[in-house]
Design a protein around this motif. Structure first.
Motif, mmCIF file in Angstrom:
data_model
loop_
_atom_site.group_PDB
_atom_site.id
_atom_site.type_symbol
_atom_site.label_atom_id
_atom_site.label_comp_id
_atom_site.label_asym_id
_atom_site.label_seq_id
_atom_site.Cartn_x
_atom_site.Cartn_y
_atom_site.Cartn_z
ATOM 1 N N ILE A 9 0.720 -1.306 0.130
ATOM 2 C CA ILE A 9 0.017 0.022 -0.023
ATOM 3 C C ILE A 9 0.893 1.235 -0.173
ATOM 4 N N MET B 261 -4.833 6.046 4.323
ATOM 5 C CA MET B 261 -4.284 4.857 4.329
ATOM 6 C C MET B 261 -2.930 4.703 5.134
ATOM 7 N N THR C 281 -4.672 4.256 8.486
ATOM 8 C CA THR C 281 -4.841 3.124 8.646
ATOM 9 C C THR C 281 -3.793 1.858 8.995
ATOM 10 N N THR C 282 -2.589 2.026 8.139
ATOM 11 C CA THR C 282 -1.747 1.209 8.331
ATOM 12 C C THR C 282 -0.868 1.555 9.802
ATOM 13 N N ASP D 260 -12.205 -2.946 7.541
ATOM 14 C CA ASP D 260 -12.813 -2.257 6.316
ATOM 15 C C ASP D 260 -14.383 -2.269 6.655
ATOM 16 N N THR E 259 -11.898 1.712 7.526
ATOM 17 C CA THR E 259 -10.725 1.614 6.819
ATOM 18 C C THR E 259 -10.828 1.137 5.340
ATOM 19 N N SER E 260 -10.005 1.009 4.531
ATOM 20 C CA SER E 260 -10.148 0.659 3.142
ATOM 21 C C SER E 260 -8.958 0.031 2.599
ATOM 22 N N TYR E 261 -8.437 -0.977 3.209
ATOM 23 C CA TYR E 261 -7.560 -1.943 2.888
ATOM 24 C C TYR E 261 -7.857 -2.473 1.425
ATOM 25 N N PHE E 262 -8.948 -3.062 1.432
ATOM 26 C CA PHE E 262 -9.233 -3.603 -0.121
ATOM 27 C C PHE E 262 -10.224 -2.762 -0.844
ATOM 28 N N GLY F 185 -7.010 1.510 -1.192
ATOM 29 C CA GLY F 185 -6.951 0.097 -1.071
ATOM 30 C C GLY F 185 -6.748 -0.522 -2.245
ATOM 31 N N GLN F 186 -6.389 -1.861 -2.295
ATOM 32 C CA GLN F 186 -6.383 -2.702 -3.520
ATOM 33 C C GLN F 186 -7.087 -4.120 -3.316
ATOM 34 N N TRP G 290 -6.363 -8.661 -0.977
ATOM 35 C CA TRP G 290 -7.226 -9.611 -0.436
ATOM 36 C C TRP G 290 -6.968 -10.915 -1.354
#
Lengths: 331, 143, 256, 602
Positions: A48, A268, A271-272, D255, D260-263, D280-281, D285
């Motif tokens: 990320i 992001m 978040t991390t 998420d 959050t928006s990991y994915f 995110g991506q 996942w």
């Protein structure tokens, strides 16, 4: 193990493959699974972080590298104390071992304390793991603009409500007998009303008309965000020196404003940051619980194995932080 | 509590399999110095040579991790089982992280379609004019 | 009972092969291939089918035969006391290894043709998947996307035959998959990315466009249609689409 | 050294029977919160068998819709969909196949192999009195319960249970507005899987420690039965792969809950509403999920392979052919298993160059599987096969695994995968491996070890009826799916006949559904046989099958502490038909006979 059925049970013999106690083997295997867990977290962070179009530096996010470095030192020290505790336990010096464990516990607590302080400073700047709590927006778009408008609406409504209350109080007082005391109260109310009115005017002036304009351009919104929460490009900072750190945004000047702002990649980042340090902190917490349990025991040679296992776990927690510190604070 | 274990030679010299207090303190000092090395690398070089600082800091971290494992976790003195347990775990962990990295490359080459990340961001900023946004999709089939 | 059980196991290869022989005759087989690259995929499918079919029949027959012959009830001979044979092991390790390696190398070219060697040309059409429809966009007369004269349709894609077309695939919300069974094409649409696909259609006709990646409750009804037509018909259709669009649509906002 | 008991020594078999009267506290510690690996194993067995029936019923729901779309679904239609005349909703269909797969994989196959058989067999087969950490073992079972409760609860929350597929691909699974079931149901699904993960992790570390440290004297690594090797390598796979899934599940949970928006990528608009902050991506996942879930396929088959090897050798009355190559191929499958996950993502938008890499590694993983099949075949060559129910299931494992293995090569071939990816070809493949493979191995294992678990034999006649029907209906159900897949029939569609291309496939789907119902009904025989034999089955001695491995020297059922003598191992577990002894078997504990060291291979 005792035999609940009462008949004689023979003690079986085994042929262990490794010359270590089961507990220690278990701990090493457990640490292997933990390594994979943190490897996944760090791998995701790397993807990320380096896949992001833009990533805020530590200074943008109010992350103080020195505090991180200090925390690293605290953990290293605690690693030393726990290994000294093991040394003492193996030499059958129970009271010294307990002393070192207590020291380790305190250092671990100090680490968590510093962590809490860091988290609080993030929260106070409106940086939370993610929207909707977080006040950070990714880009100066309509969502950011409407969030600013909504926040200002709430603020102004509060001020207006206060002023209306003052006005009604004043009307009540004017209706009654005009004693000197009442005169003074009315003057008081007038002053407070003026302060509120000035404040609103000040806010309006500071925020400017951009926030109210539904068709504001992305550029104008970005400028607004910079007024609220000054962010610097790494290159700007480089050119103009460190002084830019000091520039003050509206949110710093008026802490009660709590206006949203734009930091590209900020969410992001948060978040991390919160995930990785959070899971690490949970592991620290688990270690502290183990230390408390140890403190209730006599840590003589017979319990050296337990001290060693807890110590191994604690070193692993240290190990994770050794990688997290540069990745989060210095990258 | 009594001290029944005193007879077992509490005051004896440290186990053959463990370091001395002096060694531990020396390792501790080395770890602290290394921490400051990465910190000052960041302070002095980060603005000019980013990749360089990353490499230095990762190398320093690996050295620190090795020190902790060797001395504090007593791996230096353990029998050869240590390789069986630590090396596969390390390889798997590093492999996982490396295996995820092609995703970054993929993102740059395919998503951005050859554009630089900042150009890509501009496209996103103008996102409202692309299809699939609320303004244009009122007649859409979603429920 | 050993005979019964062996025969039951014999049914596996007999019926297994039988089904594969009969099914194509009843149309239960790969749909008609209308793309230029499809024959490569079909060839590989058949090649692997014959190869694995051979292994399948051989191993299953061996299983049947051993079961039939070495039934304890009917076989007075003592079991052979052996723990294995080094030479046999080496042989049946190397032989499949070589075969598998051959399969791996043999297919690389087809994969590269279909997915890696992207033709250097502008996209003919852009497809954006969303719940639960395909939004299709043509660049319009100026040949460029993101301009005022872009042409839009929903679920109705037209493509010219006999020439390579480049399709850009996007997604607006969740994952979808662009599946054209007759053209041996499949590609997931990933939100946040644009993925190119290319195809040369050989035959005119109407073909189903299927969503092949679960995209929510309405996944099953996310049906599109591809009309493959000659270049003239295609151009005419585009012109007609443009005329319709100018009549009905308010002018779009100019680009920034 | 204690004396070695005779095979049919019934005298000790009842020595360990529990007293008749039992206080509640004792009942709880003996049968509910027991530390005994055997009780925990049986708890796992019964819990998973119950989930097996739940998962099977869900599958029948899926089949009904595919055979008779939009008609009144039996039972379910009356209960929940009376307003639409019993016709189910597409949301419900999506939920059916999602929960079918999730339950079968995470609540049946994995826990029954590792949890039930692993727990019961590991200490017995290596000569230990219990697991290394009995309390941890108990916790690993009781950590399944929060997961069970999450799954059960998810059926009753608003929007229904998870409906994002068992793979839970984001953004569908992580954005609330993406689907009706993406509310609480999906969150409960994620939480349930986290609990299952914690449980499996505890189990795997425990198994590894036990197998490494608690083998009986003489039980060297290369004298362990294949079952133990399968369990051991499975435990290693779980230890390395599971934490990655746990991390990914935590990210999806975040998420879903804290935003959050990991994915979740940038600028996502789902159902007209912006989703998350973006950045995110979605593919991340998939990478993390398959990094676990591909090895999980081996977690679901390696123990069954081990069990089948033991059964085949026992009933072929012949040593296992190529014991060490079998172990190396299991290890090879496990090692390669970590570098092939990308073959689930050939069509995912991952770089096609990566696809080529993963294709090569995937094709090569067929090699160790092929070696295993050849070895099984060579084991029954020149043997004296006893057709017990357990043997029939073991042989059907081999027969069906050949099909499942070979169909995998189609998918591994990237260009072919373009066409068959996400079609019924995949469904056929996974069921030939997981049902034809693992489940057949599990059934065989139940018939094989039932006497050891309960001290009573199962009914052989009804066992064979069960086998016959299961075998026929299984093939009837899943073999035609290959043909469906070749015709491009996509999976997970509530109504595939919506497309003209697939309309002619309806009759075949109806045939499949009839077979599936038959297969489901056949399992009633198994349940009845188990219950009847548990109560009324003939009592058996220690070693009813005349098998070699250690567990058959313990009493049936084994008492607390398992062994009433100190087991000492002198040879490998597959010395059947040895010329050195008069019997056709030669237990691992029997003292060496003259001339054995000359013959010894291991």
């Amino acid at each position: 193990m005792t035999d609940p059925h009462g008949h004689g049970q023979i003690k079986l013999q085994y042929q262990p493959a490794l010359p270590i106690p089961n507990g220690k083997l278990f701990l090493w295997l457990f640490l292997s699974t933990e390594i994979m867990f943190f490897a996944a977290l760090i791998g995701v962070y790397i993807v990320i972080r380096f896949g992001a179009p833009d990533w805020p530096g530590p200074s943008k996010m109010h992350l103080v590298e020195l505090i991180g470095a200090a925390n690293t030192l605290v953990l290293i020290l605690s690693s030393v104390t726990v290994v000294l505790a093991l040394d003492a336990a193996q030499k059958d010096n129970a009271s010294l071992a307990r002393l070192w464990i207590a020291a380790t516990f305190l250092l671990g607590g100090l680490f968590l304390g510093i962590k809490v302080f860091e988290y609080k400073s993030k929260f106070s700047h409106g940086i939370y793991p993610a929207l909707p709590h977080s006040r950070m927006y990714e880009k100066p778009d309509v969502y950011f603009a409407s969030a600013v408008r909504e926040r200002l609406r709430v603020l102004y409504a509060r001020i207006d409500a206060d002023r209306a209350e003052i006005a009604s109080k004043k009307t009540n007082l004017l209706a009654g007998p005009q004693t000197e005391d009442v005169q003074r109260q009315i003057k008081d109310l007038d002053d407070r009303d003026k302060v509120l009115a000035d404040k609103k005017a000040e806010y309006e002036q500071a925020v400017g008309p951009v926030a109210g304009d539904a068709n504001a351009s992305a550029h104008a919104l970005m400028e607004l965000s910079k007024r609220i929460y000054p962010v610097h490009d790494e290159h700007e900072k480089n050119a103009e020196g460190e002084a830019e750190h000091e520039s003050i945004g509206l949110n710093d000047k008026y802490p009660e404003l709590k206006l949203p702002f734009v930091v590209t990649g900020g969410n992001m980042w948060a978040t991390t940051y919160f995930t990785m340090t959070g899971f690490h902190a949970l592991h620290v917490l688990a270690g502290l619980v183990a230390f408390v349990l140890l403190l209730f025991k006599r840590l003589d040679r017979t319990r050296a194995g337990i001290v060693e296992n807890v110590g191994l776990y604690w070193h692993f927690v240290d190990l994770v932080w050794i990688f997290l510190f540069p990745l989060l604070y210095l990258f | 509590m009594t001290e029944p274990h005193d007879t077992h030679g509490a005051g004896e010299h440290a186990h053959a399999g463990h370091g001395t207090t002096k060694q531990y303190l020396a390792v501790c000092a080395a770890l602290m110095i290394l921490t400051f090395v990465s910190f000052f690398t960041f302070r002095l070089l980060h603005n000019t040579q980013v990749q360089m600082t990353w490499a230095v800091m990762m190398a320093v971290s690996c050295v620190k991790a090795l020190l902790v494992m060797l001395f504090f976790m007593h791996l230096k003195w353990e029998a050869s089982w240590k390789y069986v347990l630590t090396i596969p775990a390390t390889i798997m962990a590093i492999f996982l992280m490396i295996a995820l990295i092609p995703d970054i490359k993929w993102r740059f080459e395919t998503i951005a379609g050859g554009r630089t990340p900042s150009e890509e961001r501009k496209v996103h900023m103008g996102y409202e004019h692309e299809p699939g946004t609320p303004a244009e999709t009122e007649q859409g089939g979603g429920h | 009972m050993g005979k019964v059980w062996s025969l039951l196991f014999l049914m596996v290869p007999v019926l297994g092969v039988g089904v594969f022989l009969v099914a194509p005759a009843y149309g239960h087989w790969l749909p008609k291939d209308v793309s230029a690259h499809g024959h490569m995929i079909d060839h590989l499918f058949n090649f692997i089918l014959w190869l694995t079919g051979g292994v399948f029949v051989a191993t299953e027959i061996a299983l049947f035969w051993f079961m039939w012959k070495y039934d304890a009830k009917r076989n007075p001979q003592a079991a052979k006391f052996t723990h294995g044979s080094h030479n046999v092991e080496v042989a049946w390790t190397l032989l499949p290894a070589a075969t598998l390696l051959f399969i791996a190398i043999y297919q690389m070219n087809a994969w590269a043709q279909v997915k890696i060697f992207k033709p250097d040309m502008p996209a003919t059409v852009e497809v954006t998947a969303r719940q639960f429809e395909w939004r299709i966009r043509y660049p319009g007369p100026d040949g460029k996307f993101d301009t005022r004269d872009d042409l839009f349709t929903v679920n109705d894609m037209h493509l010219p035959v006999g020439e390579t077309v480049l399709i850009d695939l996007k997604s607006a919300d969740v994952l979808h998959s662009f599946f054209l069974p007759h053209m041996r094409m499949k590609q997931d649409a990933v939100p946040g990315s644009k993925i190119p696909m290319w195809v040369k259609i050989k035959e005119e006709g109407m073909y189903d466009l299927v969503c092949a990646e679960l995209c929510g409750w309405g996944h099953y009804k996310m049906k599109g249609r591809v009309t493959a037509q000659s270049r003239e018909d295609f151009d005419q259709w585009l012109a007609q689409l443009q005329a319709e669009q100018e009549r009905t649509q308010e002018p779009e906002k100019p680009e920034e | 050294m204690a004396a070695i008991p005779h095979a049919h020594d019934d005298a000790h078999a009842h020595a360990h029977e529990h007293g008749r009267e039992m206080s509640l506290g004792k009942f709880l510690t003996t049968y509910v919160f027991s530390f005994d690996h055997k009780v925990i194993g049986l708890q796992f067995l019964f819990s998973t068998l119950i989930w097996f029936s739940v998962g099977g019923l869900l599958a029948l729901g899926v089949r009904w819709q595919l055979a008779w779309p939009w008609t009144k679904m039996p039972i379910v239609g009356d209960l929940f969909f009376s307003s639409t005349g019993g016709q189910i909703s597409p949301e419900f269909y999506t939920m059916l196949f999602t929960m079918h797969a999730s339950i079968m994989i995470f609540f049946v196959i994995i826990p029954i192999l590792a949890g039930a058989f692993g727990n019961f067999l590991i200490p017995l087969m290596i000569g230990a009195e219990d697991m290394a950490f009995p309390v941890l073992n108990m916790m690993s079972y009781w950590f399944m319960w929060p997961a069970f409760l999450c799954m059960i609860a998810s059926f009753f929350v608003e929007g229904g249970a998870s409906a994002a597929g068992w793979t839970g691909y984001p953004p569908l699974s992580s954005v609330h507005s993406a689907a009706p079931a993406s509310h609480t149901g999906q969150t409960l699904w994620v939480m349930g899987l986290i609990f299952v993960g914690v449980s499996s992790m505890m189990g795997s570390v425990n198994y590894m420690t036990t197998i490494i440290q608690m083998r009986a004297p003489g039980m060297t690594m290369f004298r362990m039965p294949m079952t133990i090797w399968g369990m051991f390598i499975t435990a290693i796979l779980q230890a390395f792969a599971l934490p990655v899934l746990t991390a990914a599940l935590f990210m999806q949970l975040m998420d879903r809950t804290i935003g959050t928006s990991y994915f979740i990528p940038e600028g996502l608009i789902v159902n007209g509403a912006p989703a998350g902050s973006g950045g995110g991506q979605p593919l991340l996942w998939q990478h993390l999920f398959w990094f676990y879930s591909h090895p999980a396929v081996y977690i679901m088959i390696l123990p069954a392979m081990g069990m089948v090897s033991d059964m085949i050798s026992t009933f072929a009355r012949k040593p296992l052919f190529g014991y060490k190559p079998m172990i190396y191929s299991i290890a090879g499958i496990a090692g390669l298993g970590f570098i092939v996950w990308g073959h689930h993502m050939f069509m995912s938008g991952m770089s096609p160059w990566l696809g080529t890499t993963f294709m090569v590694s995937t094709i090569m993983i067929a090699l160790p599987s092929a070696i295993k099949v050849f070895n099984w075949l060579a084991t029954i060559w020149a043997a004296r096969i006893q057709y017990t129910t357990a043997m029939l299931f073991a042989l059907s494992f081999v027969s069906l695994f050949i099909i499942g293995g070979l169909s995998g090569i189609f998918m591994a071939a990237t260009p072919v995968d373009i066409f068959i990816h996400d079609t019924y070809f995949i469904v056929a493949h996974i069921h030939y491996v997981l049902f034809g493979g693992s489940a057949m191995g599990i059934f065989g294992g139940i018939y094989f070890w039932f006497p050891k678990m309960f001290g009573r034999m199962m009914n052989e006649f009804w066992g064979k009826v069960h086998f016959f029907l299961t075998f026929i209906f299984f093939n009837g159900t899943f073999y035609p799916m290959h043909i469906l897949g070749a015709a491009g029939f996509p999976r997970r569609l509530a109504d595939p006949y919506h497309y003209e291309t697939f309309q002619h496939l309806l009759p075949m789907n109806q045939f499949i559904t009839v077979c599936a119902i038959g297969m489901g009904a056949s399992q009633i025989i198994l349940a009845a046989n188990m219950i009847y034999s548990l109560l009324k089955g003939p009592k058996c001695g220690r070693n009813p099958w005349h098998a070699n491995s250690l567990e058959w020297t313990a009493p049936s059922p084994p008492g607390h502490g398992n062994f009433d003598f100190q087991p000492v191992v002198y040879r490998g577990p597959y010395e059947y038909a040895s010329p050195l002894v008069d019997d056709d078997y030669f237990p691992q504990t029997r003292p060496p006979v003259e001339g054995e060291d000359k013959l010894a291979h291991h």
